[in-house]
Design an enzyme around this catalytic site. Structure first.
Site, PDB file in Angstrom:
ATOM      1  N   LYS A 378       3.445 -14.629   0.761  1.00 49.72           N
ATOM      2  CA  LYS A 378       3.556 -13.666  -0.343  1.00 49.72           C
ATOM      3  C   LYS A 378       3.667 -12.235   0.207  1.00 49.72           C
ATOM      4  O   LYS A 378       3.341 -11.997   1.376  1.00 49.72           O
ATOM      5  CB  LYS A 378       2.342 -13.810  -1.258  1.00 49.72           C
ATOM      6  CG  LYS A 378       1.004 -13.631  -0.565  1.00 49.72           C
ATOM      7  CD  LYS A 378      -0.153 -14.074  -1.463  1.00 49.72           C
ATOM      8  CE  LYS A 378      -1.475 -13.901  -0.732  1.00 49.72           C
ATOM      9  NZ  LYS A 378      -2.589 -14.529  -1.462  1.00 49.72           N
ATOM     10  N   ARG A 472     -11.833 -15.916 -11.040  1.00 51.26           N
ATOM     11  CA  ARG A 472     -10.540 -15.249 -11.131  1.00 51.26           C
ATOM     12  C   ARG A 472      -9.644 -16.214 -11.894  1.00 51.26           C
ATOM     13  O   ARG A 472      -9.848 -16.447 -13.074  1.00 51.26           O
ATOM     14  CB  ARG A 472     -10.014 -14.914  -9.725  1.00 51.26           C
ATOM     15  CG  ARG A 472      -8.860 -13.956  -9.718  1.00 51.26           C
ATOM     16  CD  ARG A 472      -8.442 -13.561  -8.298  1.00 51.26           C
ATOM     17  NE  ARG A 472      -7.958 -14.710  -7.523  1.00 51.26           N
ATOM     18  CZ  ARG A 472      -7.451 -14.605  -6.303  1.00 51.26           C
ATOM     19  NH1 ARG A 472      -7.361 -13.417  -5.705  1.00 51.26           N
ATOM     20  NH2 ARG A 472      -7.035 -15.673  -5.652  1.00 51.26           N
ATOM     21  N   TYR A 605       0.077  19.633   5.568  1.00 52.29           N
ATOM     22  CA  TYR A 605      -0.338  19.925   4.199  1.00 52.29           C
ATOM     23  C   TYR A 605      -1.821  20.257   4.123  1.00 52.29           C
ATOM     24  O   TYR A 605      -2.647  19.637   4.799  1.00 52.29           O
ATOM     25  CB  TYR A 605      -0.106  18.715   3.295  1.00 52.29           C
ATOM     26  CG  TYR A 605       1.338  18.470   2.936  1.00 52.29           C
ATOM     27  CD1 TYR A 605       2.098  19.420   2.258  1.00 52.29           C
ATOM     28  CD2 TYR A 605       1.934  17.253   3.254  1.00 52.29           C
ATOM     29  CE1 TYR A 605       3.407  19.167   1.924  1.00 52.29           C
ATOM     30  CE2 TYR A 605       3.243  16.986   2.919  1.00 52.29           C
ATOM     31  CZ  TYR A 605       3.983  17.957   2.247  1.00 52.29           C
ATOM     32  OH  TYR A 605       5.275  17.706   1.914  1.00 52.29           O
ATOM     33  N   MET A 654       4.535  11.732   3.686  1.00 50.04           N
ATOM     34  CA  MET A 654       5.254  10.556   3.196  1.00 50.04           C
ATOM     35  C   MET A 654       6.168   9.977   4.289  1.00 50.04           C
ATOM     36  O   MET A 654       6.287   8.770   4.429  1.00 50.04           O
ATOM     37  CB  MET A 654       6.086  10.912   1.959  1.00 50.04           C
ATOM     38  CG  MET A 654       6.649   9.674   1.268  1.00 50.04           C
ATOM     39  SD  MET A 654       7.745  10.051  -0.092  1.00 50.04           S
ATOM     40  CE  MET A 654       6.616  10.592  -1.344  1.00 50.04           C
TER      41      MET A 654
HETATM   42  C1  LIG Z   1      -3.355 -15.196  -0.491  1.00 51.17           C
HETATM   43  C2  LIG Z   1      -3.944 -16.490  -0.726  1.00 51.17           C
HETATM   44  C3  LIG Z   1      -4.204 -17.368   0.343  1.00 51.17           C
HETATM   45  C4  LIG Z   1      -4.035 -16.974   1.782  1.00 51.17           C
HETATM   46  O1  LIG Z   1      -5.199 -16.326   2.216  1.00 51.17           O
HETATM   47  P1  LIG Z   1      -5.467 -15.877   3.711  1.00 51.17           P
HETATM   48  O2  LIG Z   1      -6.864 -15.435   3.717  1.00 51.17           O
HETATM   49  O3  LIG Z   1      -4.508 -14.771   4.007  1.00 51.17           O
HETATM   50  O4  LIG Z   1      -5.234 -17.047   4.587  1.00 51.17           O
HETATM   51  C5  LIG Z   1      -4.659 -18.633   0.038  1.00 51.17           C
HETATM   52  N1  LIG Z   1      -4.860 -19.012  -1.235  1.00 51.17           N
HETATM   53  C6  LIG Z   1      -4.648 -18.190  -2.281  1.00 51.17           C
HETATM   54  C7  LIG Z   1      -4.920 -18.672  -3.650  1.00 51.17           C
HETATM   55  C8  LIG Z   1      -4.196 -16.900  -2.060  1.00 51.17           C
HETATM   56  O5  LIG Z   1      -4.004 -16.084  -3.087  1.00 51.17           O
END
Ligand SMILES: *Cc1c(COP(=O)(O)O)cnc(C)c1O
Length: 712
Positions: A378, A472, A605, A654
């Site tokens: 992701k 969650r 800045y 930036m």
């Molecule tokens: C992002 C994510 C992972 C991966 O987690 P890591 O700690 O980076 O290995 C696994 N499961 C879910 C549900 C996630 O959102």
């Protein structure tokens, strides 16, 4: 063995196949026994070319190749090789009087497109036509129909090849084939012969045919013997016009290819080029050996076996030399490209994909035998570049991926990623059609969501998320009825069920207890479902820390994110299992300007930095617009230049930042500043992250926007 995606079997068989093709053209056993030679060169060796087609199909054709880039590259490459091969054989063609034939132009066109301008070269145009044909069939018709069409074509081919004797008996057929043979010399070409093997190769790559090594072994042995019997019968009754196509050949190839896939140790990438060179060059060697016979004695042409060995030897030696030559030539070209390419002018990410492969291996070693690594890619593969990372993982055999959004999933498919893709987050149910089209698996984030998705009336694959204490996403673990109901939903195909641990990174007793409780909750639900007769799909619990701290869990998948990229979230390396993980990403930028500032001058800045003494400042061309955290302003962060540490002074802007290089000698414009990575010293992602109260996961995935990605 099951896990690594290395195709040693395929690699090594390329060499065997190339030598079988040399045999076809030299008839090694002819001096001893004609039948034996027939069986070797006209039957057994006939597996070679189909094998090459299947291999191309295996790597090229996949259901998800939604972009045609891969095909274009393949065609371009093959056409280039064909062009070179045509050129190489022109002298021999001249010698043989090729250019003095009647109707030269139409014949040359026909030869270039179908038959090859030299007898063995037909393979290259057949490869191009077969690949394109199979590709478009699979893309538009799917595998089943593509296979049926290519079987029909193959049958048409059979009756112009090994079964021509039957054709000749039937008038209509005879006329039909005499038309065909005005266009092609043989039916063994890109239209009738090649497509079936390309489609089979692609099918094997995409579908997980069950079938043990024994079944495939037995299947191969039986069909191989049947093919030999078939050939001998056809030969004896003089039915054959040509001897490339047999009924049992595709079946036997299917089993053979499956068998080769069982051998997965390491890759022998160079064999690929060497085998191709042997294929192209061996007829030249045959001519050369004939020429040498004048000096070395006729034995080297008259004894067929000696002839075969000498031709093979020369071809192999030539191919090794040529491979080494081509390899060093292209390697030096890419390193030049690297030096000058615009990607490293300003700021860039540098990936070490060997480290990625290494991490996959060490992670798989601690995983239980039955678990599959699901690569979490992701947010642009944690800022590393989803295309580069997922493609590399796919190539080394990773076949399960996880993303956060449907668009990330679709993106992977357009890159040609094969295998399973699970969406971990929310997707609007009205996009069910796309889930199906791109074969993505959706996480069901709660019961209401599952109902909404089911209502779309489109069959989609899904994993049920279970909440075991993180609060969650997920259906609560004690809501057994809801979970069971999801299993009976008409349009939802439940492929998996999983939960997520929220403090698996901690080894504090109370956190361990909480985690164990989460795990127990999850299995409590699984047991209850079993009791109620639910067929349990794939289960998974762990992410990176889950694996490192709870390696004893045996699940179907382990969802690995951060560890894949070779770092942990924090600098604290205290995990139950300790692995030799190696960072995949380096972050680099150029020094673009050097200036001196006097004591009490300010930099940047807000004038937040004031020089305590006369100083030298370097401006580095990277900023928070590239993902580098602004929180690292004013000495909280730094860079490595010429192997020494230079602290950041003033605010990170930036597009650039300033570092103090007063203590570093000989810095000049164009020098590389390393912000994450190694340059005599090491700046690790967890370390940088800690300096702005974050974790390396966040730091890395910030990098996914503007930075070009280079591969080391
Ligand atoms: C992002 C994510 C992972 C991966 O987690 P890591 O700690 O980076 O290995 C696994 N499961 C879910 C549900 C996630 O959102």
């Amino acid at each position: 063995m099951k896990k690594s995606g290395n195709y040693s079997g395929i690699d090594c068989f390329r060499l065997i196949a190339a030598l079988l093709i040399v045999a076809i053209h030299t008839s090694p056993l002819l001096s001893f026994n004609e039948t034996a030679d027939f069986i070797l060169t006209r039957v057994i060796a006939r597996v070679a070319v189909p094998f090459f087609f299947m291999t191309s199909g295996f790597f090229l054709i996949s259901r998800y190749s939604c972009n045609d880039e891969k095909l274009k590259v393949f065609i371009k490459k093959t056409a280039m090789i064909y062009g070179i091969a045509i050129f190489i054989y022109i002298p021999i063609n001249i010698y043989k009087g090729y250019f003095s034939m009647d109707n030269l132009l139409p014949n040359i066109i026909k030869d270039i497109v179908f038959d090859g301008t030299f007898y063995h070269l037909w393979y290259l145009p057949a490869s191009i036509i077969g690949a394109a044909f199979a590709w478009y069939m699979v893309k538009h018709l799917g595998y089943k129909k593509a296979l049926i069409v290519s079987i029909v074509l193959y049958i048409v081919g059979l009756f112009g090849d090994s079964y021509f004797g039957i054709t000749e008996q039937i008038n209509v057929l005879k006329q039909f084939y005499s038309l065909i043979f005005q266009v092609f010399d043989y039916t063994r070409n890109g239209i009738f012969f090649a497509p079936i093997f390309f489609v089979l190769g692609g099918m094997i790559a995409d579908t997980n045919f069950k079938g043990s090594i024994q079944i495939n072994g037995i299947g191969f042995s039986i069909t191989f013997v049947l093919m030999i019997a078939e050939a001998i019968a056809l030969h004896t009754f003089k039915v054959q016009r040509h001897d490339s196509m047999y009924i049992f050949l595709p079946v036997c190839m299917f089993f053979l290819f499956q068998l080769l896939l069982y051998w997965k140790k390491r890759r022998f990438v160079l064999i690929r080029m060497a085998a191709l060179i042997i294929y192209i060059i061996h007829p030249m060697m045959i001519v050369i050996v004939h020429f040498l016979a004048k000096f070395l004695g006729d034995i080297i042409v008259e004894n067929s076996l000696v002839n075969y060995f000498i031709v093979s030897l020369l071809s192999v030696v030539f191919s090794i030399i040529a491979t080494i030559f081509i390899n060093t030539f292209t390697a030096s070209r890419t390193s030049i490209k690297k030096k000058w390419c615009s990607e490293t002018e300003r700021a860039w990410i540098e990936l070490n994909l060997n480290n990625l492969a290494h991490n996959v291996n060490v992670l798989q070693e601690v995983m239980p035998e039955k678990s599959t690594l699901m690569a979490v890619v992701k947010t642009q593969a944690y800022g590393h570049g989803a295309f580069q990372i997922a493609t590399c993982l796919n190539q080394i055999g990773v076949k399960a991926f996880a993303v956060a959004t449907i668009d990330e999933g679709i993106q992977l498919r357009t890159y040609g990623i094969c295998g399973e893709i699970l969406i971990l987050g929310y997707t609007n149910p009205n996009r069910a059609k796309e889930l199906k089209k791109y074969d993505l698996m959706q996480t069901l984030i709660d019961f209401k969501y599952a109902k909404a998705l089911n209502r779309q009336g489109i069959a989609v694959k899904a994993h049920i998320k279970i909440d075991t204490g993180m609060n969650r996403l997920g259906v609560s673990f004690d809501n057994i009825n809801e979970v069971k109901t999801i299993f009976s939903m008409k349009y939802i195909k439940v492929c998996g069920i999983y939960t997520h641990l929220c403090c698996a990174d901690s080894l504090l007793p109370q956190e361990v207890e909480f985690t164990k409780n989460q795990i127990d909750n999850f299995y409590y639900l699984i047991d209850k479902l079993k009791e109620r007769g639910v067929q349990i799909p794939k289960v998974h619990i762990q992410s990176s820390y889950g694996l490192l701290n709870y390696p004893e869990l045996v699940c179907d998948y382990v969802r690995i994110g951060i560890a894949l990229y070779g770092v942990l979230s924090k600098t604290d390396k205290n995990t139950k299992v300790k692995l030799d993980l190696r960072p995949v990403l380096s972050l680099k930028a150029r020094v673009v300007l050097i200036r001196s500032v006097s004591k009490q001058d300010t930099v940047g800045y807000g004038r937040s930095f004031q020089a305590k003494h006369d100083s030298v400042i370097a401006i580095v061309s990277i900023g928070y617009g590239d993902g580098f955290p602004r929180d690292l302003s004013n000495q909280k962060g730094g860079v490595l230049i010429r192997g020494q540490y230079a602290p950041i002074v003033g605010k990170v802007c930036m597009d650039q930042l300033a570092v103090d290089i007063t203590e570093i000698e000989d810095v000049s414009v164009g020098n590389v500043a390393t912000l994450i990575g190694f340059d005599m010293l090491d700046i690790s992602a967890p370390n940088v992250a800690e300096h702005f109260n974050s974790i390396s996961n966040e730091l890395l995935c910030r990098m996914g926007s503007r930075l070009p990605i280079t591969i080391r």
